[in-house]
Scaffold this motif. Sequence first.
Motif, PDB file in Angstrom:
ATOM      1  N   ASP A 102       0.823  -1.211   0.000  1.00 46.55           N
ATOM      2  CA  ASP A 102       0.000   0.000   0.000  1.00 46.55           C
ATOM      3  C   ASP A 102       0.859   1.264   0.000  1.00 46.55           C
ATOM      4  O   ASP A 102       0.518   2.273   0.592  1.00 46.55           O
ATOM      5  CB  ASP A 102      -0.950   0.005   1.196  1.00 46.55           C
ATOM      6  CG  ASP A 102      -0.217   0.031   2.534  1.00 46.55           C
ATOM      7  OD1 ASP A 102       0.991  -0.273   2.571  1.00 46.55           O
ATOM      8  OD2 ASP A 102      -0.867   0.361   3.544  1.00 46.55           O
ATOM      9  N   ASP A 153       1.277   3.521  -2.031  1.00 47.66           N
ATOM     10  CA  ASP A 153       0.593   4.732  -2.512  1.00 47.66           C
ATOM     11  C   ASP A 153      -0.134   5.475  -1.400  1.00 47.66           C
ATOM     12  O   ASP A 153      -0.474   6.641  -1.555  1.00 47.66           O
ATOM     13  CB  ASP A 153      -0.401   4.395  -3.631  1.00 47.66           C
ATOM     14  CG  ASP A 153       0.307   4.087  -4.938  1.00 47.66           C
ATOM     15  OD1 ASP A 153       1.459   4.521  -5.107  1.00 47.66           O
ATOM     16  OD2 ASP A 153      -0.301   3.412  -5.786  1.00 47.66           O
ATOM     17  N   SER A 154      -0.398   4.802  -0.292  1.00 47.80           N
ATOM     18  CA  SER A 154      -1.117   5.468   0.802  1.00 47.80           C
ATOM     19  C   SER A 154      -0.172   6.255   1.717  1.00 47.80           C
ATOM     20  O   SER A 154      -0.622   6.991   2.582  1.00 47.80           O
ATOM     21  CB  SER A 154      -1.923   4.448   1.612  1.00 47.80           C
ATOM     22  OG  SER A 154      -1.046   3.547   2.263  1.00 47.80           O
ATOM     23  N   LYS A 178       3.890  11.048  -0.428  1.00 45.61           N
ATOM     24  CA  LYS A 178       4.668  10.952  -1.668  1.00 45.61           C
ATOM     25  C   LYS A 178       6.149  11.251  -1.445  1.00 45.61           C
ATOM     26  O   LYS A 178       7.010  10.742  -2.151  1.00 45.61           O
ATOM     27  CB  LYS A 178       4.097  11.898  -2.718  1.00 45.61           C
ATOM     28  CG  LYS A 178       2.758  11.457  -3.278  1.00 45.61           C
ATOM     29  CD  LYS A 178       2.246  12.481  -4.275  1.00 45.61           C
ATOM     30  CE  LYS A 178       1.028  12.117  -5.037  1.00 45.61           C
ATOM     31  NZ  LYS A 178       0.007  11.353  -4.494  1.00 45.61           N
ATOM     32  N   TYR A 204       9.555   0.023  -6.144  1.00 45.40           N
ATOM     33  CA  TYR A 204       8.125   0.258  -6.328  1.00 45.40           C
ATOM     34  C   TYR A 204       7.497  -0.788  -7.250  1.00 45.40           C
ATOM     35  O   TYR A 204       6.283  -0.888  -7.325  1.00 45.40           O
ATOM     36  CB  TYR A 204       7.964   1.661  -6.920  1.00 45.40           C
ATOM     37  CG  TYR A 204       6.563   2.209  -6.938  1.00 45.40           C
ATOM     38  CD1 TYR A 204       6.000   2.768  -5.793  1.00 45.40           C
ATOM     39  CD2 TYR A 204       5.816   2.214  -8.108  1.00 45.40           C
ATOM     40  CE1 TYR A 204       4.734   3.306  -5.821  1.00 45.40           C
ATOM     41  CE2 TYR A 204       4.541   2.756  -8.142  1.00 45.40           C
ATOM     42  CZ  TYR A 204       4.004   3.302  -6.989  1.00 45.40           C
ATOM     43  OH  TYR A 204       2.748   3.832  -7.023  1.00 45.40           O
ATOM     44  N   THR A 234       4.363  -2.668  -6.545  1.00 46.86           N
ATOM     45  CA  THR A 234       3.167  -1.853  -6.318  1.00 46.86           C
ATOM     46  C   THR A 234       2.618  -1.275  -7.617  1.00 46.86           C
ATOM     47  O   THR A 234       1.424  -1.092  -7.765  1.00 46.86           O
ATOM     48  CB  THR A 234       3.508  -0.683  -5.354  1.00 46.86           C
ATOM     49  OG1 THR A 234       4.150  -1.235  -4.213  1.00 46.86           O
ATOM     50  CG2 THR A 234       2.295   0.073  -4.929  1.00 46.86           C
ATOM     51  N   GLN A 289       4.009   5.104 -12.971  1.00 40.19           N
ATOM     52  CA  GLN A 289       3.167   5.429 -11.817  1.00 40.19           C
ATOM     53  C   GLN A 289       4.036   5.954 -10.672  1.00 40.19           C
ATOM     54  O   GLN A 289       3.683   6.897  -9.981  1.00 40.19           O
ATOM     55  CB  GLN A 289       2.387   4.195 -11.383  1.00 40.19           C
ATOM     56  CG  GLN A 289       1.403   4.458 -10.263  1.00 40.19           C
ATOM     57  CD  GLN A 289       0.682   3.181  -9.844  1.00 40.19           C
ATOM     58  OE1 GLN A 289       0.785   2.136 -10.495  1.00 40.19           O
ATOM     59  NE2 GLN A 289      -0.046   3.256  -8.754  1.00 40.19           N
ATOM     60  N   ASN A 318       3.825   9.786  -9.024  1.00 41.29           N
ATOM     61  CA  ASN A 318       3.732  10.056  -7.584  1.00 41.29           C
ATOM     62  C   ASN A 318       4.889  10.929  -7.100  1.00 41.29           C
ATOM     63  O   ASN A 318       4.696  11.854  -6.315  1.00 41.29           O
ATOM     64  CB  ASN A 318       3.681   8.753  -6.783  1.00 41.29           C
ATOM     65  CG  ASN A 318       2.341   8.064  -6.894  1.00 41.29           C
ATOM     66  OD1 ASN A 318       1.315   8.714  -7.061  1.00 41.29           O
ATOM     67  ND2 ASN A 318       2.334   6.753  -6.815  1.00 41.29           N
TER      68      ASN A 318
END
Length: 167
Positions: free
Chosen positions: A17, A19-20, A23, A34, A37, A42, A46
């Motif tokens: 997770d 992305d949660s 950044k 990464y 994920t 992507q 971010n």
Amino acid sequence: QLSCLVKLVTLPGIPKDLDSYPKELLLFLSPSDYAGTGSCMQFFANVGGADLDVLPRESPRRKELLLEALACLKIAGTQVTEEKAEILGHLVCDLGGEYIRSSGGNLLKHLSQCDSFLPDQEEAIRSVISSGNTTFGPPEVWSASTLNELSGLIPAFDHSILQKVPK
């Protein structure tokens, strides 16, 4: 502090997770970290949304992130499309003058979010703006809304540009 936090968060492995998390943590990871994920594209989208000023402007890590982003987005020359500029986000602020010149107006909107410019960037911005070959047109036809849209670039403008803008 962020670099220590990244070590703590990733100690048991890269979290799914990611992305949660803020950044800014991604500034201390690489696209390969990464990979589980999401894609490198992507990852850099971010990173482009992160506050890059967490890293000093000329720091090796910040330069490395830009080089990795250019490789990921397959930007071989110095021309950056609007779509790729969107993905680069704040990383656009680290592109040299040659990228700004080659990309024409594609970078202007994104450059207007930068806090400051290096001399070669300012010169390139003036060159692109003076050409009039952008979606904004030549300074002679700008309106208040154009100036508002380009407000972050105004510090790079010189007298020759500003005197052409209608009162």
